[in-house]
Design a protein around this motif. Structure first.
Motif, PDB file in Angstrom:
ATOM      1  N   GLU A 212       7.725 -15.192  -3.562  1.00  0.00           N
ATOM      2  CA  GLU A 212       7.765 -14.190  -4.630  1.00  0.00           C
ATOM      3  C   GLU A 212       6.887 -14.687  -5.771  1.00  0.00           C
ATOM      4  O   GLU A 212       7.235 -15.641  -6.470  1.00  0.00           O
ATOM      5  CB  GLU A 212       9.205 -13.991  -5.125  1.00  0.00           C
ATOM      6  CG  GLU A 212      10.159 -13.445  -4.078  1.00  0.00           C
ATOM      7  CD  GLU A 212       9.937 -11.966  -3.806  1.00  0.00           C
ATOM      8  OE1 GLU A 212       9.133 -11.337  -4.533  1.00  0.00           O
ATOM      9  OE2 GLU A 212      10.550 -11.437  -2.856  1.00  0.00           O
TER      10      GLU A 212
ATOM     11  N   THR B  62      13.686  -3.579 -13.960  1.00  0.00           N
ATOM     12  CA  THR B  62      14.990  -3.234 -13.397  1.00  0.00           C
ATOM     13  C   THR B  62      15.836  -4.502 -13.281  1.00  0.00           C
ATOM     14  O   THR B  62      15.328  -5.621 -13.385  1.00  0.00           O
ATOM     15  CB  THR B  62      14.821  -2.626 -11.992  1.00  0.00           C
ATOM     16  OG1 THR B  62      14.205  -3.624 -11.141  1.00  0.00           O
ATOM     17  CG2 THR B  62      13.931  -1.383 -12.019  1.00  0.00           C
ATOM     18  N   ALA B  63      17.128  -4.311 -13.040  1.00  0.00           N
ATOM     19  CA  ALA B  63      18.023  -5.461 -12.859  1.00  0.00           C
ATOM     20  C   ALA B  63      17.548  -6.329 -11.699  1.00  0.00           C
ATOM     21  O   ALA B  63      17.567  -7.569 -11.782  1.00  0.00           O
ATOM     22  CB  ALA B  63      19.448  -4.981 -12.626  1.00  0.00           C
ATOM     23  N   GLU B  64      17.092  -5.690 -10.632  1.00  0.00           N
ATOM     24  CA  GLU B  64      16.612  -6.428  -9.467  1.00  0.00           C
ATOM     25  C   GLU B  64      15.391  -7.280  -9.812  1.00  0.00           C
ATOM     26  O   GLU B  64      15.290  -8.453  -9.420  1.00  0.00           O
ATOM     27  CB  GLU B  64      16.262  -5.452  -8.343  1.00  0.00           C
ATOM     28  CG  GLU B  64      15.775  -6.131  -7.070  1.00  0.00           C
ATOM     29  CD  GLU B  64      15.346  -5.146  -5.999  1.00  0.00           C
ATOM     30  OE1 GLU B  64      15.217  -5.566  -4.835  1.00  0.00           O
ATOM     31  OE2 GLU B  64      15.132  -3.956  -6.329  1.00  0.00           O
ATOM     32  N   LEU B  65      14.442  -6.687 -10.565  1.00  0.00           N
ATOM     33  CA  LEU B  65      13.236  -7.410 -10.942  1.00  0.00           C
ATOM     34  C   LEU B  65      13.574  -8.596 -11.852  1.00  0.00           C
ATOM     35  O   LEU B  65      13.062  -9.706 -11.670  1.00  0.00           O
ATOM     36  CB  LEU B  65      12.262  -6.480 -11.666  1.00  0.00           C
ATOM     37  CG  LEU B  65      10.976  -7.160 -12.160  1.00  0.00           C
ATOM     38  CD1 LEU B  65      10.041  -7.468 -11.004  1.00  0.00           C
ATOM     39  CD2 LEU B  65      10.267  -6.314 -13.210  1.00  0.00           C
TER      40      LEU B  65
ATOM     41  N   GLU C 113      16.349 -10.321 -12.111  1.00  0.00           N
ATOM     42  CA  GLU C 113      17.003 -11.396 -11.374  1.00  0.00           C
ATOM     43  C   GLU C 113      16.000 -12.137 -10.483  1.00  0.00           C
ATOM     44  O   GLU C 113      16.023 -13.369 -10.390  1.00  0.00           O
ATOM     45  CB  GLU C 113      18.158 -10.847 -10.538  1.00  0.00           C
ATOM     46  CG  GLU C 113      18.993 -11.931  -9.907  1.00  0.00           C
ATOM     47  CD  GLU C 113      20.403 -11.478  -9.547  1.00  0.00           C
ATOM     48  OE1 GLU C 113      21.197 -12.350  -9.158  1.00  0.00           O
ATOM     49  OE2 GLU C 113      20.693 -10.271  -9.646  1.00  0.00           O
ATOM     50  N   LYS C 114      15.112 -11.385  -9.837  1.00  0.00           N
ATOM     51  CA  LYS C 114      14.122 -11.995  -8.949  1.00  0.00           C
ATOM     52  C   LYS C 114      13.187 -12.922  -9.726  1.00  0.00           C
ATOM     53  O   LYS C 114      12.930 -14.059  -9.305  1.00  0.00           O
ATOM     54  CB  LYS C 114      13.313 -10.896  -8.243  1.00  0.00           C
ATOM     55  CG  LYS C 114      12.282 -11.430  -7.259  1.00  0.00           C
ATOM     56  CD  LYS C 114      11.680 -10.316  -6.435  1.00  0.00           C
ATOM     57  CE  LYS C 114      10.764  -9.429  -7.254  1.00  0.00           C
ATOM     58  NZ  LYS C 114      10.034  -8.440  -6.409  1.00  0.00           N
TER      59      LYS C 114
ATOM     60  N   THR D 140      22.202  -7.778 -17.282  1.00  0.00           N
ATOM     61  CA  THR D 140      21.672  -8.542 -16.144  1.00  0.00           C
ATOM     62  C   THR D 140      21.654 -10.026 -16.463  1.00  0.00           C
ATOM     63  O   THR D 140      22.016 -10.860 -15.616  1.00  0.00           O
ATOM     64  CB  THR D 140      20.256  -8.059 -15.774  1.00  0.00           C
ATOM     65  OG1 THR D 140      20.277  -6.644 -15.543  1.00  0.00           O
ATOM     66  CG2 THR D 140      19.751  -8.757 -14.527  1.00  0.00           C
TER      67      THR D 140
END
Length: 349
Positions: free
Chosen positions: A150, A179-182, A184-185, A231
């Motif tokens: 990543e 976004t929350a996903e981004l 965290e990643k 987040t």
């Protein structure tokens, strides 16, 4: 992973009309550099000899046509093309952009085949590299496709590290991308990089807000309260030392950045303007999160001074040193994590 002696540093030559050729020459004119690594410049002997003559360099090249001909202790040039190239310093030229991509693709393929250990990229022009076969905003996006992991743009010096939630994204689209996903990643990528690449056992990470004053309780946007803050709280509950969001306008001026191992900015200029202001041309762009090490200087093609012999090579030289050190740190990390007994013995000592 190989041992950390004789690290082979692949170098993509970048835009030939810019300062890339000059800063590469200046870096390796210092023969002491060959004590740290074996450089391999992906270009052509004709092109590099043109630079050598133009800049009155006394550097000696070892010319090869294949990676298995690379010689230790020499400045290698791997021929990626044979035809002469017309170089017009300071001019944007789509034909020159095509050579920058030839160099990058050849270096990347050689890196993937483990015939070089790390990649240091000289500056490209993001406009003249575009074609039907190459449609990426820059190095980072291309390498993210070609290499595993990543990717994250991580600007680094000895004392400052700045990562980005979004990099080459128009300002008008930034909030929609986060976004929350981004979040965290990207935080996980920074966290793991700090441990593996910089040998920091318990990283402390600060995150800058999306909106001015982190939204002022919804008066200047709701993204900080609705997306970013909750987040970060979830990530913190998992045991990571993550703090914020902080108002970006005062974070660097107050020296608060010195309290953290890394800072994550929400978008490109929010992070890179303070970074480049503080680093004074000593900064390095490191693509974190990939299975291979890639660095570059923190500046562009500098057409306005190209060919004049006045370009400062320090950022490029720092990029070489950083790539070598990160490679070594990863080697040590993998040795320790794959051998718990060795880790126990090290801690005992």
């Amino acid at each position: 992973m190989k041992q950390t002696e004789n690290i082979i540093v692949g170098i993509s030559i970048g835009d030939l009309n810019g300062i890339g050729g000059e800063i590469v020459l200046k870096t390796f004119e210092d023969s002491r550099m060959l004590e740290f690594c074996t450089p391999v410049i992906f270009a052509s002997s004709k092109t590099m000899n043109f630079f050598k003559t133009h800049f009155n360099s006394e550097i000696n090249f070892h010319v090869v046509n294949k990676a298995d001909q690379i010689a230790e202790g020499k400045v290698n040039v791997l021929n990626c093309w044979n035809e002469p190239v017309i170089i017009d310093f300071g001019k944007e030229d789509i034909k020159i952009g095509a050579y920058a991509i030839k160099s990058l693709q050849a270096a990347t393929n050689t890196l993937k085949q483990n015939q070089i250990d790390v990649l240091v990229t000289a500056p490209i022009n993001k406009h003249n590299i575009q074609s039907k076969d190459f449609n990426f905003p820059g190095h980072t996006d291309y390498l993210a496709q070609e290499l595993e992991g990543e990717s994250l743009m991580f600007m680094i010096t000895d004392t400052l590290r700045v990562g980005l939630l979004t990099d080459h994204v128009p300002v008008k689209d930034v909030a929609n991308h986060i976004t929350a996903e981004l979040i965290e990643k990207k935080i996980n990528t920074v966290y793991e990089s700090l441990k593996k690449d910089f040998r920091i056992q318990k990283p402390k990470i600060a995150v800058l807000g999306i909106n001015p004053h982190t939204g002022d309780n919804g008066v200047i946007g709701t993204e900080d309260d609705e997306v970013l803050r909750p987040t970060l709280q979830k990530i913190k509950e998992k045991g990571k030392l993550v703090f914020g969001p902080y108002a970006a306008d005062s974070f660097f001026g107050s020296n608060n950045y010195k309290n953290f191992d890394a800072i994550i900015a929400s978008y490109h200029d929010q992070g890179l303007i303070p970074f480049k202001t503080l680093s004074f041309g000593q900064g390095v762009n490191f693509t974190a999160g990939l299975n291979k090490v890639r660095t570059s200087p923190d500046h562009g093609t500098a057409y306005e001074i190209a060919g004049k012999g006045v370009a400062d090579e320090n950022s490029f030289k720092e990029a070489v040193f950083s790539a070598i050190q990160i490679f070594k740190n990863r080697f040590d990390y993998e040795q320790l994590t794959s051998n718990p007994l060795k880790k126990h013995q090290k801690n005992k000592a």
